[in-house]
Design an enzyme around this catalytic site. Structure first.
Site, short mmCIF file in Angstrom:
data_model
loop_
_atom_site.label_atom_id
_atom_site.label_comp_id
_atom_site.label_asym_id
_atom_site.label_seq_id
_atom_site.Cartn_x
_atom_site.Cartn_y
_atom_site.Cartn_z
CG ASP A 510 27.65 -57.18 -62.39
OD1 ASP A 510 26.49 -57.61 -62.51
OD2 ASP A 510 28.31 -57.27 -61.33
CD GLU A 513 20.61 -56.35 -63.21
OE1 GLU A 513 21.19 -57.39 -63.55
OE2 GLU A 513 21.18 -55.41 -62.61
#
Length: 942
Positions: A510, A513
């Site tokens: 997770d 980005e």
């Protein structure tokens, strides 16, 4: 077909018996046009804009008048508003500034829509030199005599043209004199293999100003036409426009959109960002690929291999404009000719998806808020106590000591290793979250991942060469540079050490980005062109470093400015490799951030969706788009992640989620519980039915994944992929298919008890209300036929039903469900046979041990093809190993049998207790046939 006077025979190999605008795009400019390699002819500048005719056809939704507008007294500026291409994308211009650029200025009524400052018909650009042959294709030099209005303009470009395959044309534009960053996907890209005489495309080139046109050879339809607006190529601003063959465009993710994109003067930004799904925002992934539905079932696609921040402008001409903030223009054009072929051609370039472990197709349960190992154990036990299938129990960051990855809290999760062993003994699996941010605030010598990472120089650096420190859940954090081979080795060492204590079965990556709670770094970012480029696409936060790292941060391959969108992909690649080496089994990785080719290493989920009906509805196009992007293992958080769900919403989401390729219920800390067992008994029954139906279909779903892994087929499939000549299917995204044959029509509106579902032409059989018992399948309305001419039908949809239909002519392998796939894989198989009007059907089954590496590549699997026809069902044994030994064929149901048979034979013996339903014309035959090597053979019946 099956009739009352004929024998219904069963033969099984496993133990049973063993353009939209064709020729309407004129070409601009003057100079030499080269078609293919040899043909050349002069072209004359047209009297009208290239897009004027098309613009008149597609004015729907335009916010302004569409008549031609004279501007500055110059006929160069008489383009219809829908055919204008923006000359002021980089910044807002006054009339004087616009005209100083040599562009047209024409205000229009309305606050949104066509640009006021736009390019004239002829605008100076690059001039193309002659094409010369190379070892792989052709090349030419493009030169610009006069600089453009952009800073750091590049005056000389190199064009390379490669015919990669018969259906794929590859064009690159790069600086002719200096090396620029180029994307290199993990594993590389296959070499070209085109037969030049049989390619599906023809390319034409306009020399001055430079542009190219790609046509479909079979009908002459224009696929791309970049002569519609000038090519711009500066250090931090690359722009190319093209016409589109139709307005039916999908792709360009990740965004909160329908399956068809809105071309009414919209823009989409591709810049990975930690951002919950909502409209008009750049989300977690970047996929610069689009597919266009043409006419008569034709389709094509375009892929821009570029990892910089990209904005794509869409306009109703129809046309689009790519703007990238760096790199090169590396374009692949896929000619199909049909939509599924386009996806195959795209995946041939980026790589076919991984084969997931069988257990990963079961039900997963997670929550941020399972705060102790005791709670985690209780949740899993409660699921099975309530007779709900559960294969994988997850933990969010609650498990970690001070939220530091590669640790577990000694007080709250002190017995985590024992719990994982318990799960394994029960046939379950265990997964936990692994964020990339490594805590940098622990005392030296107390947190080995950071200490060892410093010694091995694995972290991203700031512009001064020091470790860049951001801030995530544990506080100050450093970020691994996964483009560095040493980092990948260090990452594997960290996972190996943790796995020796807590033998996880997969990892959930997770915040990759990458996300940071400070802008750039805790020390800020330098004032530079990378942090403040001359053009910034429309990103959440207004700056490229918003919610992430400094753009000037340095990685092994290049700056973070160039590599940001690749961060999740490089982490997935490293994590997949580590798990493969450590566990020696098929890895399971789930990533939030994504970029093309991530499907080779990881599944994806759609992020922090809200618990509401709109997000339920938009989860379908989100899942379908990832299928187009080569990421078949995908799903949304069932029942929603943010906010409280309701019982009705959660039931409908469980029903839909049962047909996500990846199914996980995940919930946020402050919300009401949403595990299936917390609801009322009627709700539980509806959810249990949905889960059992999914588990019964897992052999079929697993076979679909085999085909996507080996042949680039899609798993969850938009209807337009399967029915490209049906105009009604072009925009449908409230329904979808599994493969080519299972139609899912979920309820997506609160309070609905009936559903208008589109059934493409043909016969479809209902597949719902299934009740399973050992070796016997009973059903109510199971196999009810619907004869559709290609129409919407109003179907009953009470709260305990999801409408599923099987397409005629297909056979589905199923299996009796259980609480885990470990158990269900030992249960009896059964076949659902959906006969065509002619009495035929076909299906297949791929079967292996469900977790070993490379079983297809090493030929360690079983593969059977089932064929129904002439009153019998037979199978062709294509490949056999021992994985089917000892399993049982427990029954079958045959849909579409027009009259009752006199008897049914299996292995030459009569089946005494078969039933025939006259209302639905279904045969149900319970069987008990042992499979295995010793019983395989040829059998017949009379």
């Amino acid at each position: 077909m099956f009739t009352g006077s004929t024998v219904a025979a069963l033969l099984f190999a496993f133990s049973l018996l063993a353009f939209l605008y064709n020729n309407n795009w004129p070409r601009l400019g003057s100079g030499l046009v080269r078609s293919g390699r040899d043909e050349q002819r002069e072209i004359k500048a047209p009297e009208r804009s290239v897009n004027e005719a098309a613009a008149r056809r597609n004015t729907a939704g335009s916010a302004v008048r569409s008549e031609k507008v004279g501007i500055s007294g110059d006929r160069e500026c008489t383009a219809a508003p829908e055919a204008r291409f923006d000359c002021a994308r980089d910044r807002t211009l006054t009339r004087g500034e616009c005209e100083e650029r040599g562009c047209c200025y024409g205000p229009l009524s309305g606050s949104a829509g066509p640009p006021w400052c736009f390019y004239p018909r002829s605008y100076p650009g690059y001039t193309m030199g002659p094409l010369s042959p190379t070892t792989r294709g052709q090349t030419a030099t493009l030169t610009r005599k006069k600089p453009s209005y952009l800073p750091k303009d590049i005056s000389s470009l190199r064009l390379e043209v490669i015919e990669e395959t018969t259906g794929c044309l590859h064009l690159t534009l790069k600086d002719a004199s200096s090396q620029r960053y180029e994307v290199h996907l993990p594993g590389g890209i296959p070499e070209s293999s085109a037969d030049n005489q049989s390619v599906f495309y023809a390319a034409e080139y306009q020399s001055d100003p430079f542009g190219f046109i790609v046509r479909r050879r079979s009908n002459g339809r224009v696929i791309m036409n970049t002569t519609v607006a000038p090519l711009l190529f500066a250090d931090q601003y690359l722009q190319m426009s093209t016409s589109l063959a139709s307005s039916l465009v999908s792709g360009l993710g990740e965004h909160y959109t329908s399956i068809l994109l809105d071309l009414n003067w919209t823009s989409l930004t591709l810049w990975n960002r930690d951002m919950a799904p909502h409209a008009d925002a750049n989300l977690y992934g970047a996929h610069p690929f689009y597919i266009v539905q043409e006419e008569d079932g034709f389709a094509h696609g375009v892929f821009l291999l570029n990892s910089n921040a990209i904005e794509v402008m869409l306009q109703p001409t129809p046309a689009l404009t790519w703007v990238s903030t760096g790199g090169i223009l590396d374009l692949y054009v896929f000619l199909g000719p049909d939509p599924q072929s386009v996806i195959r051609q795209y995946l041939h370039i980026i790589g076919y998806p991984m084969m997931p472990p069988y257990w990963s197709l079961g039900f997963h349960l997670c929550r941020w808020g399972y705060t102790t190992s005791k709670t985690t154990r209780r949740v899993a036990q409660s699921m099975h106590d309530a007779n709900f299938p559960l294969d994988v129990q997850w933990n969010d960051l609650d498990y970690a000591n001070k939220r530091r990855v590669f640790t577990f809290d000694p007080w709250r999760f002190g017995d985590l290793p024992e719990i994982v062993d318990e799960f394994h003994q029960r046939g379950m699996k265990y997964i936990l979250i692994l964020d990339p941010g490594i805590s940098s605030s622990s005392l030296p010598g107390t947190y080995p991942p950071f200490d060892d990472g410093l010694k091995r120089d694995v972290f991203i650096k700031n512009a001064t060469g020091h470790v860049l420190i951001g801030k995530v859940w544990p506080g100050p954090t450093a970020f691994p540079d996964f483009t560095n081979p040493e980092t990948r080795t260090w990452w594997e060492d960290c996972i190996r050490d943790f796995h020796s204590k807590v033998p996880v079965d997969g990892l959930w990556i997770d915040m990759n980005e990458p996300a940071s709670f400070v802008q750039g770094s805790v020390e800020g970012c330098p004032d530079s062109d990378l942090e403040n480029p001359p053009y910034t696409p429309r990103v959440v936060g207004g700056r490229l470093n918003s919610g992430t790292l400094c753009m000037s941060a340095q990685q092994k391959l290049s700056s973070h400015y160039n590599l940001h969108n690749l961060y999740g992909l490089t982490e997935a690649y490293a994590t997949h490799s580590a798990l493969k080496n450590i566990r020696r089994k098929r890895p399971f990785v789930l990533s939030r951030s994504s970029y093309p080719s991530i499907g080779r290493f990881s599944g994806v989920w759609t992020g922090d969706v809200r618990s509401d009906w709109e997000q339920l509805r938009f989860s379908i196009p989100a899942v379908l788009q990832f299928g187009l992007f080569g990421v078949p293992l995908v799903g949304a958080d069932v029942c929603g992640f943010g906010g409280d769900t309701t019982e009705e919403l959660c039931i409908r989401w469980m029903q839909l989620g049962a047909f996500y390729p990846f199914m996980r219920n995940h919930n946020d800390k402050p919300n009401a519980p949403q595990e299936p067992y917390v609801f009322g008994q009627k709700a539980q029954a509806a959810m249990r039915t949905a889960l059992n139906l999914r588990y019964s279909l897992l052999p079929f779903l697993y076979t679909l994944f085999h085909h996507t892994h080996t042949s680039a087929d899609t798993v969850a499939r938009p209807l337009f992929i399967e029915f490209p000549t049906d105009p009604n299917c072009q925009s449908i995204d409230k329904q979808f298919l599994w493969g080519s044959l299972l139609l899912i029509s979920p309820v997506l509106e609160e309070g609905a008890v009936e559903l208008a579902a589109y059934l493409p032409r043909g016969t479809w059989y209902s597949l719902h209300d299934v009740i399973f018992t050992r070796l016997v399948l009973f059903s109510f309305l199971q196999g009810q036929p619907f004869y559709s001419g290609g129409q919407y039908l109003l179907l009953p949809a009470p709260l305990d039903i999801i409408n599923i239909h099987v397409r005629e002519g297909h056979i589905i392998p199923q299996q009796e469900p259980a609480l885990t796939t470990t158990a269900s894989r030992r249960n009896p198989f059964f076949l659902t046979v959906a006969l065509s009007a002619g009495g035929w059907a076909r299906g297949d089954l791929f079967w292996d041990d469900g977790e070993s590496l490379d079983t297809f590549e090493t030929q360690n699997y079983c593969y059977l093809i089932f064929i129904a026809g002439q009153s019998q069902i037979v199978s062709e044994l294509v490949k056999l190993n021992g994985d089917l030994d000892g399993l049982v064929l427990g029954g079958l149901q045959v849909f579409g049998v027009p009259s009752p048979p006199r008897f049914v034979l299996a292995n030459g013996e009569k089946v005494g207790d078969f039933t025939y339903r006259t209302d639905t014309k279904v045969i149900i035959a319970p069987l008990n046939l042992i499979t295995g090597r010793s019983t395989l053979g040829s059998n017949s019946c009379s």
